[in-house]
Design a protein around this motif. Structure first.
Motif, PDB file in Angstrom:
ATOM      1  N   SER A  73       0.825  -1.214   0.000  1.00 11.59           N
ATOM      2  CA  SER A  73       0.000   0.000   0.000  1.00 11.59           C
ATOM      3  C   SER A  73       0.859   1.263   0.000  1.00 11.59           C
ATOM      4  O   SER A  73       0.335   2.371   0.005  1.00 11.59           O
ATOM      5  N   SER A 109      -4.453   4.270   0.486  1.00 12.77           N
ATOM      6  CA  SER A 109      -3.053   3.868   0.581  1.00 12.77           C
ATOM      7  C   SER A 109      -2.207   5.082   0.964  1.00 12.77           C
ATOM      8  O   SER A 109      -2.705   6.211   1.051  1.00 12.77           O
ATOM      9  N   GLN A 111      -0.208   6.665  -0.799  1.00 16.01           N
ATOM     10  CA  GLN A 111      -0.238   7.661  -1.886  1.00 16.01           C
ATOM     11  C   GLN A 111      -1.651   8.183  -2.165  1.00 16.01           C
ATOM     12  O   GLN A 111      -1.853   8.935  -3.118  1.00 16.01           O
ATOM     13  N   TYR A 113      -4.526   6.309  -2.793  1.00 12.64           N
ATOM     14  CA  TYR A 113      -5.369   5.503  -3.681  1.00 12.64           C
ATOM     15  C   TYR A 113      -6.248   4.562  -2.854  1.00 12.64           C
ATOM     16  O   TYR A 113      -5.890   4.187  -1.736  1.00 12.64           O
ATOM     17  N   ALA A 118      -4.931  -0.294  -4.682  1.00 19.06           N
ATOM     18  CA  ALA A 118      -3.520  -0.019  -4.418  1.00 19.06           C
ATOM     19  C   ALA A 118      -2.747  -1.292  -4.085  1.00 19.06           C
ATOM     20  O   ALA A 118      -1.673  -1.540  -4.650  1.00 19.06           O
ATOM     21  N   LEU A 122      -1.985  -2.011  -7.955  1.00 20.68           N
ATOM     22  CA  LEU A 122      -0.919  -1.040  -8.219  1.00 20.68           C
ATOM     23  C   LEU A 122       0.411  -1.424  -7.583  1.00 20.68           C
ATOM     24  O   LEU A 122       1.471  -1.284  -8.206  1.00 20.68           O
ATOM     25  N   GLN A 162     -10.888   5.041  -7.924  1.00 16.41           N
ATOM     26  CA  GLN A 162     -10.554   5.086  -6.503  1.00 16.41           C
ATOM     27  C   GLN A 162     -11.797   5.112  -5.600  1.00 16.41           C
ATOM     28  O   GLN A 162     -11.677   5.293  -4.387  1.00 16.41           O
ATOM     29  N   SER A 295      -2.144   2.778 -14.817  1.00 20.82           N
ATOM     30  CA  SER A 295      -1.308   2.263 -13.734  1.00 20.82           C
ATOM     31  C   SER A 295       0.078   2.890 -13.762  1.00 20.82           C
ATOM     32  O   SER A 295       0.646   3.208 -12.712  1.00 20.82           O
ATOM     33  N   THR A 299       1.800   5.248 -10.739  1.00 16.54           N
ATOM     34  CA  THR A 299       2.956   4.706  -9.995  1.00 16.54           C
ATOM     35  C   THR A 299       4.302   5.290 -10.423  1.00 16.54           C
ATOM     36  O   THR A 299       5.300   5.068  -9.735  1.00 16.54           O
TER      37      THR A 299
END
Length: 306
Positions: A73, A109, A111, A113, A118, A122, A162, A295, A299
């Motif tokens: 995550s 997460s 970040q 998400y 996530a 991801l 999301q 994606s 990322t």
């Protein structure tokens, strides 16, 4: 009878990284691989739980076990883990993207998400991209991404990936599991197009008894789900049986890139591993490419150059 761990080829000299290796399918996958001489890097979110699982396996006479901290995550943790593998080992033969979350309340997460997207997709997307250079020249190198039967109910909410506008924890879970198989197939196509010998496959465990179910119920207090799991209990197979499709995808000489394995009985709920169809959306190359592009954009700022 079908394929079992007794049919696994020798794995001496090979190195595998298994995410979520401390429990459930990950633990059973680790146990099976080391029984065939594989060195397994147990990538776990909790160092304490990872060490407990490692000690348990070592106590039963296993060797070739290393522990890595990996929080899927957090893309910074993913990048750190990939660098650690490169520094410690410099090569990798098998990557088993096994860890997952199932149907928690909406959380974010590191970040920002949605947590299931996530962790389930991801984090594994970023980890795989970071580790692929270590797999390039390895014979029979494979990436196996673990999905679930929920992929067949999955819909990619492209305008709300999301779950910011509308969140349904089961729809979010199914979306992440569809993303897993879309990623596995798209990755294999890209590897082949680039001339790489690495192959990407997908696998799902059917109805396997792991900690995903009790954790999901505990997180939401959903008594209806707890009751449903009790009623369905006779259908569930063990985590060891549920791990067979991913082990087959990872080690069987007959398994080929782009294939998807799951249990062979009761519509894919239980039984020995067998090639299974993927969700219809995963067959659509345009959708797969769209997911890949999204994606990458989500990322890219946290990618690890190995």
């Amino acid at each position: 009878m079908g394929w079992t761990t007794e049919d696994m080829p020798d794995q001496q000299g090979r190195i595998a990284l298994v995410t979520g290796a401390n429990s459930g399918l990950g633990l059973e996958t680790t146990r099976a691989l080391i029984s065939r001489g594989c060195t397994v890097l147990m990538a776990c979110r909790s160092a304490r739980k990872g060490e407990a699982a490692r000690s348990q396996l070592l106590g039963s006479g296993a060797a070739g076990l290393d522990l890595l901290e990996l929080d899927l995550s957090d893309l910074t943790s993913v990048a750190r883990c990939a660098r650690e593998v490169a520094e410690r080992y410099g090569r990798l033969d098998l990557l088993i993207n096994n860890a997952g979350l199932m149907a928690p309340p909406r959380m974010l997460s590191r970040q920002g998400y949605e947590l299931q997207f996530a962790v389930n997709h991801l984090g594994h997307f970023a980890l795989t991209k970071a580790l692929l250079p270590l797999m390039d020249d390895r014979p029979q190198a494979r990436v196996v991404t673990v999905t679930s039967g929920a992929q067949y109910f999955g819909v990619m909410a492209w305008d709300d990936l999301q779950g910011e506008q509308r969140y349904d924890r089961w729809k979010a879970y199914s979306q992440s599991k569809l993303a897993n198989v879309m990623f596995a197939l798209e990755l294999n196509q890209r590897l082949q197009a680039s001339g790489s010998a690495v192959r990407s496959l997908a696998a799902h465990p059917g109805l396997a008894r792991t900690n995903l179910q009790p954790v999901s119920v505990a997180a939401t207090g959903a008594w209806q789900e707890a009751l449903a799991y009790r009623l369905m209990d006779p259908l569930f197979q063990s985590a060891a049986q549920g791990a067979l499709p991913q082990l087959y995808a990872a080690t069987a000489s007959e398994a080929q890139g782009g294939e998807h394995y799951g249990p062979s009985q009761l519509g894919g709920l239980r039984g020995a591993p067998k090639q299974q169809p993927v969700a219809r959306a995963a067959k659509d190359q345009n959708l797969r490419q769209r997911l890949w592009t999204v994606s990458e954009s989500l990322t890219e700022h946290h990618s690890a150059a190995v």
